[in-house]
Structures are given as structure tokens and as C-alpha cells.
Design a protein around this motif. Structure first.
Motif, PDB file in Angstrom:
ATOM      1  N   ASN A  17      28.789  63.903 -32.210  1.00  0.00           N
ATOM      2  CA  ASN A  17      27.972  62.700 -32.216  1.00  0.00           C
ATOM      3  C   ASN A  17      28.054  61.976 -33.559  1.00  0.00           C
ATOM      4  N   GLY A  18      28.057  62.739 -34.649  1.00  0.00           N
ATOM      5  CA  GLY A  18      28.149  62.135 -35.974  1.00  0.00           C
ATOM      6  C   GLY A  18      29.446  61.386 -36.182  1.00  0.00           C
ATOM      7  N   VAL A  19      30.554  61.974 -35.744  1.00  0.00           N
ATOM      8  CA  VAL A  19      31.860  61.314 -35.877  1.00  0.00           C
ATOM      9  C   VAL A  19      31.935  60.105 -34.949  1.00  0.00           C
ATOM     10  N   LEU A  20      31.394  60.227 -33.747  1.00  0.00           N
ATOM     11  CA  LEU A  20      31.472  59.130 -32.789  1.00  0.00           C
ATOM     12  C   LEU A  20      30.579  57.965 -33.199  1.00  0.00           C
ATOM     13  N   GLY A  21      29.301  58.236 -33.471  1.00  0.00           N
ATOM     14  CA  GLY A  21      28.409  57.106 -33.725  1.00  0.00           C
ATOM     15  C   GLY A  21      27.162  57.405 -34.519  1.00  0.00           C
ATOM     16  N   TRP A  43      25.367  52.671 -32.656  1.00  0.00           N
ATOM     17  CA  TRP A  43      25.178  54.043 -33.104  1.00  0.00           C
ATOM     18  C   TRP A  43      24.922  54.927 -31.892  1.00  0.00           C
ATOM     19  N   SER A  44      24.919  56.216 -32.125  1.00  0.00           N
ATOM     20  CA  SER A  44      24.626  57.170 -31.056  1.00  0.00           C
ATOM     21  C   SER A  44      23.714  58.259 -31.597  1.00  0.00           C
ATOM     22  N   PHE A  45      23.027  58.914 -30.673  1.00  0.00           N
ATOM     23  CA  PHE A  45      22.197  60.054 -31.049  1.00  0.00           C
ATOM     24  C   PHE A  45      22.106  61.010 -29.874  1.00  0.00           C
ATOM     25  N   VAL A  46      21.718  62.237 -30.184  1.00  0.00           N
ATOM     26  CA  VAL A  46      21.599  63.283 -29.171  1.00  0.00           C
ATOM     27  C   VAL A  46      20.139  63.662 -29.035  1.00  0.00           C
ATOM     28  N   SER A  47      19.671  63.702 -27.803  1.00  0.00           N
ATOM     29  CA  SER A  47      18.323  64.179 -27.495  1.00  0.00           C
ATOM     30  C   SER A  47      18.451  65.619 -27.013  1.00  0.00           C
ATOM     31  N   SER A  48      17.616  66.488 -27.543  1.00  0.00           N
ATOM     32  CA  SER A  48      17.673  67.899 -27.129  1.00  0.00           C
ATOM     33  C   SER A  48      17.092  68.119 -25.751  1.00  0.00           C
ATOM     34  N   VAL A  49      16.006  67.444 -25.450  1.00  0.00           N
ATOM     35  CA  VAL A  49      15.344  67.646 -24.164  1.00  0.00           C
ATOM     36  C   VAL A  49      14.994  66.282 -23.602  1.00  0.00           C
ATOM     37  N   PRO A  51      18.991  67.228 -22.522  1.00  0.00           N
ATOM     38  CA  PRO A  51      20.212  67.153 -23.326  1.00  0.00           C
ATOM     39  C   PRO A  51      21.074  65.955 -22.916  1.00  0.00           C
ATOM     40  N   VAL A  52      20.936  64.877 -23.685  1.00  0.00           N
ATOM     41  CA  VAL A  52      21.625  63.631 -23.375  1.00  0.00           C
ATOM     42  C   VAL A  52      22.101  62.997 -24.677  1.00  0.00           C
ATOM     43  N   GLN A  53      23.277  62.390 -24.636  1.00  0.00           N
ATOM     44  CA  GLN A  53      23.733  61.590 -25.762  1.00  0.00           C
ATOM     45  C   GLN A  53      23.574  60.130 -25.369  1.00  0.00           C
ATOM     46  N   TYR A  54      22.992  59.360 -26.278  1.00  0.00           N
ATOM     47  CA  TYR A  54      22.801  57.934 -26.071  1.00  0.00           C
ATOM     48  C   TYR A  54      23.706  57.173 -27.028  1.00  0.00           C
ATOM     49  N   ILE A  55      24.272  56.084 -26.538  1.00  0.00           N
ATOM     50  CA  ILE A  55      25.010  55.155 -27.393  1.00  0.00           C
ATOM     51  C   ILE A  55      24.306  53.817 -27.248  1.00  0.00           C
ATOM     52  N   ILE A  56      23.893  53.262 -28.365  1.00  0.00           N
ATOM     53  CA  ILE A  56      23.140  52.016 -28.391  1.00  0.00           C
ATOM     54  C   ILE A  56      23.951  50.980 -29.162  1.00  0.00           C
ATOM     55  N   ALA A  57      24.083  49.796 -28.600  1.00  0.00           N
ATOM     56  CA  ALA A  57      24.805  48.731 -29.299  1.00  0.00           C
ATOM     57  C   ALA A  57      24.131  47.395 -29.032  1.00  0.00           C
ATOM     58  N   GLY A  58      24.004  46.615 -30.066  1.00  0.00           N
ATOM     59  CA  GLY A  58      23.513  45.253 -29.926  1.00  0.00           C
ATOM     60  C   GLY A  58      24.711  44.326 -29.859  1.00  0.00           C
ATOM     61  N   VAL A  59      25.060  43.903 -28.655  1.00  0.00           N
ATOM     62  CA  VAL A  59      26.239  43.055 -28.459  1.00  0.00           C
ATOM     63  C   VAL A  59      25.852  41.814 -27.672  1.00  0.00           C
TER      64      VAL A  59
END
Length: 164
Positions: A17-21, A43-49, A51-59
């Protein structure tokens, strides 16, 4: 969706996740925001509970498809093992600094403790830091192969009519 965050997958996933976003040096930030100028933030972040990775972008709505294509290219870049030593080092440093800062405020300490409990992690902060330091690029490739896109959500501005 992300794999279980109780075992060693967690450390690989956080590094992935850190390398990606997860940081300003990440592939998403550099390629979507800085090079293509398609996002004011990404950017992206990981939620533990759960377990999901989110990618957020303002475009902008006119260019979101192009931004999505570049985002997928960055994910594919990691899947093929294209992770530079500089990306690994900067990400490891960022992740370790975040972990060391958990004790800085009650909110962060409580949040980390709850996250660890819910995910079944029993390692101390120092043990987790050691685990992050052992993650190699191949571990991140392996974890990336376990991820799959679930949902893409595009929020558009609501057009309001002015009352007469």
C-alpha cells in the motif's frame, strides 16, 4: 479486497500500500498527480476491519477514466515486480516512522490497539517494525496477486437549479 490482516500478509500489504499510494513518493501520487496532472490528490490506505484497501483520488469527471487507467498501470507495475530500491527504502522509512509515532497521542495508540485486537495481531510495536523491515519486493508481489478490484465509485458534483 485485502487478505487477512492477522499474519505476515499484513506487513506485506502495508508495504504494498505504501509503494502504491500511501506516501508522496508512491506510484499513484507520482504518476497520476505529478506526471499526468490528473488529480489534485491521490492516495491509498488499508483498513484492518474489514480488510479492504481504498484508493482515493480527486479527479475531474472528464478525465477520471484516464486516471483509472494510470492507477491500474501502477498496480500492474507492482504485480510484475517493478518496485525500485528507492521506493522500498522510502516506504519502509515512512511505515516505520508511522509505527514509532503510535505512542505520540492517545488517539493513535488507541486506534492501533483496537486495529491490532480486531485483526488478531499480538505483536508489539517493535516486533511489528521488525516485521516491516523484513518485507521484500516479492512479498509485495505475492500479496498484490491476492487483491481484486471490488468497487469503483465516482462522485460527481450535484447540479443545483437556482430557485426562481
Amino acid at each position: 479486497r485485502a487478505p487477512s490482516l492477522a499474519g505476515t500478509d499484513y506487513y506485506s500489504l502495508v508495504m504494498y500500500n505504501g509503494v502504491l499510494g500511501g506516501f508522496p513518493h508512491s506510484k499513484l501520487f507520482v504518476n497520476v498527480r505529478e506526471k499526468a496532472h490528473l488529480a489534485y490528490d491521490v492516495w491509498s490506505f488499508v483498513s484492518s476491519v474489514p480488510p479492504v484497501q481504498y484508493i482515493i483520488a480527486g479527479v475531474h469527471s472528464d478525465t477520471y477514466r484516464q486516471a483509472l487507467e494510470i492507477m491500474e498501470e501502477q498496480r500492474q507495475d507492482i504485480l510484475t515486480g517493478n518496485i525500485s530500491r528507492a521506493e522500498m527504502d522510502a516506504t519502509r522509512k515512512g511505515v516505520v516512522n508511522r509505527m514509532r509515532g503510535v505512542d505520540d497521542t492517545p488517539e493513535r495508540l488507541i486506534g492501533q490497539t483496537i486495529s491490532d485486537l480486531l485483526a488478531g495481531r499480538k505483536a508489539s510495536i517493535d516486533e511489528q517494525i521488525e516485521a516491516f523491515e523484513r518485507v521484500e519486493p516479492q512479498d509485495m508481489v505475492d500479496i498484490a496477486k491476492k487483491l481484486q478490484l471490488d468497487t469503483t465509485l465516482v462522485l460527481l458534483p450535484r447540479r443545483c437549479e437556482q430557485p426562481s
